[in-house]
Design an enzyme around this catalytic site. Structure first.
Site: not given
Ligand SMILES: *[C@@H]1O[C@H](CO)[C@@H](O)[C@H](O)[C@H]1NC(C)=O
Ligand SMILES: *[C@@H]1O[C@H](CO)[C@@H](O)[C@H](O)[C@H]1NC(C)=O
Ligand SMILES: *[C@@H]1O[C@H](CO)[C@@H](O)[C@H](O)[C@H]1NC(C)=O
Ligand SMILES: CC(=O)N[C@H]1CO[C@H](CO)[C@@H](O)[C@@H]1O
Length: 433
Positions: A180, A320, A324, A259, A357, A353
């Protein structure tokens, strides 16, 4: 002519020459300085960006998701119940969307279906971006694509170059497996390339292709993301062209990448902490730095038992926040950690919402939310912060470059639903069985 008047004349002429030539010299210096400062393209602008808006035919209301999950997991009702419990607390609404292949019973996570999804989301976002910016594909000199899971060959970058017939000298990169947080990494890479390539445009495409993610096993850690992942894609146009400075929406101030992959014990909050420590001195006002330093010294020298580390007030540095939108827990943790108000994390919660994701593109849907609400003003500072795939935490800091008007700039992916937000999101959603 009298001698004295000749002298006067010469003197006068001389001063004139001196004045003239010094003005000319000053002008030359100014022009050169100006040229060096701007044409050398130290300043990187975000000309504009576009987010994919999924068609309503791909919508998955929560009730449909649960029903679908029961049918897919007909031999494993526990998995279906587990997914339902996740969704009750996830903070997702009824308008998020999944690709057609995942709507099927059973889902069809094939390569071809994944390609179809990639074409749909990427081409839609890039088409809209080109329309908004008025650029032609030939104007693009750098292309960075990023998608974590789906890694076809030829790469997604090549797919884009082929589709838009971009120039053959284009510098293209396909990032993958970075989760992400990939979007700030892609921006960082593009901005570094722009620093050495004057007068260019860079297209950055950030997405997650979720068709290959369809999961029918029993592993709980795999069932969670399968519940929350949704369709999403963002395309951004960065440029260092001096001529575009008035049109550009934002100016890039900083990108920071941390990292912690070398440290086995590293986790999200560790990477976050170190990232914030790096970012703090760059952005915080002097008063916050002083508070931080005095607290730090007090801890080292006096060593009092109950003195907690001072968390700088980042609201003093940013207007603002785009955090993520991975899941509700992530947003809660950051809100608490950074002591942010409800309104400061509103964009993240509303994107979760409305769109779910969407992985690396979520921070762009959030930026778009703030604009669609008419809150973005010239000079505002924005902090985009993303983490993912374990140990990475990456941020980008932008400064708004011109007033952004809802009437002329539009509401992007929030078309038709922005007036319903901010929406009330229940802590636990009761799902009818
Ligand atoms: C949201 O999506 C990403 C994939 O890119 C994943 O790595 C991450 O765990 C997801 N978040 C949740 C809370 O599941
Ligand atoms: C970005 O990275 C992914 C893998 O994580 C890779 O498959 C893909 O080629 C890159 N993204 C795109 C859109 O090409
Ligand atoms: C941080 O600063 C802002 C603006 O000065 C202020 O409104 C807010 O209350 C502060 N937050 C905390 C937690 O002190
Ligand atoms: C306290 C801490 O871990 N700071 C780290 C922040 O990140 C930079 C690199 O991005 C490290 O050099 C610091 O040590």
């Amino acid at each position: 002519m009298e001698f004295s008047s000749l002298v006067k004349f010469l003197l006068f002429a001389n001063t004139n020459i001196v004045v003239n030539s010094s003005i000319t010299l000053l002008l030359v210096i100014l022009v050169v300085a100006f040229y060096l400062k701007y044409s050398n393209s130290r300043v990187i602008y975000l000309l504009d960006y576009a987010c994919f808006k999924p068609p309503s035919t791909m919508r998955v209301p929560i009730a449909s998701f649960v029903e679908h999950s029961k049918l897919v997991f007909v031999d494993n009702p526990k998995a279906a119940r587990f997914q339902m419990r996740i969704l009750e607390r996830a903070g997702l609404g009824d308008e998020t969307a999944l690709p057609p292949a995942i709507h099927y019973i059973p889902p069809e996570p094939t390569m071809q279906r994944a390609r179809d999804e990639a074409h749909l989301v990427i081409f839609s976002a890039v088409d809209e971006l080109l329309k908004k910016t008025g650029l032609r594909p030939k104007d693009i000199g750098i292309l960075v694509t990023n998608c974590s899971i789906f890694c076809p060959s030829p790469s997604l970058s090549s797919v884009i170059i082929n589709k838009y017939k971009m120039r053959s000298a284009i510098k293209s990169f396909s990032l993958s497996g970075m989760g992400c947080s990939a979007s700030p990494i892609a921006v960082d890479l593009a901005s570094r390339l722009l620093k050495v390539q004057p007068n260019s445009c860079a297209l950055v495409v950030s997405t997650e292709i979720i068709t290959p993610n369809a999961y029918m096993g029993a592993e709980r850690s795999m069932l969670v993301p399968a519940c929350l992942f949704r369709l999403g894609c963002a395309a951004m146009l960065l440029t260092n062209k001096w001529a575009k400075r008035k049109q550009a929406k934002y100016r890039l101030l900083h990108t920071i990448r941390t990292h912690k992959g070398a440290d086995d014990k590293a986790h999200k909050s560790e990477a976050l902490k170190s990232n914030i420590t790096t970012l703090g001195p760059l952005v915080l006002p002097i008063s916050e730095k002083l508070l931080f330093v005095s607290n730090f010294l007090a801890q080292k020298i006096l060593r009092p038992r109950n003195l907690r580390a001072y968390v700088p007030n980042f609201s003093k540095a940013f207007d603002h926040f785009c955090i993520h939108a991975g899941g509700r827990a992530v947003i809660d943790e950051l809100q608490k950690g950074l002591r942010l108000s409800g309104q400061e994390v509103e964009a993240s919660r509303m994107v979760l919402h409305r769109f779910g994701n969407t992985s690396s593109s979520s921070i762009w849907y959030e930026l778009s939310y703030i604009e669609a609400k008419g809150r973005m003003k010239k000079g505002d500072h924005v902090w985009q912060i993303a983490f993912g795939s374990g140990f990475k935490c990456n941020s980008a800091v932008w400064k708004c470059n011109r007033n952004i008007e809802v009437e002329s700039d539009g509401v992007g992916p929030w078309m038709g639903c922005i007036e319903r937000y901010p929406a009330h999101i229940p802590h636990i959603l009761k799902i009818e069985q």
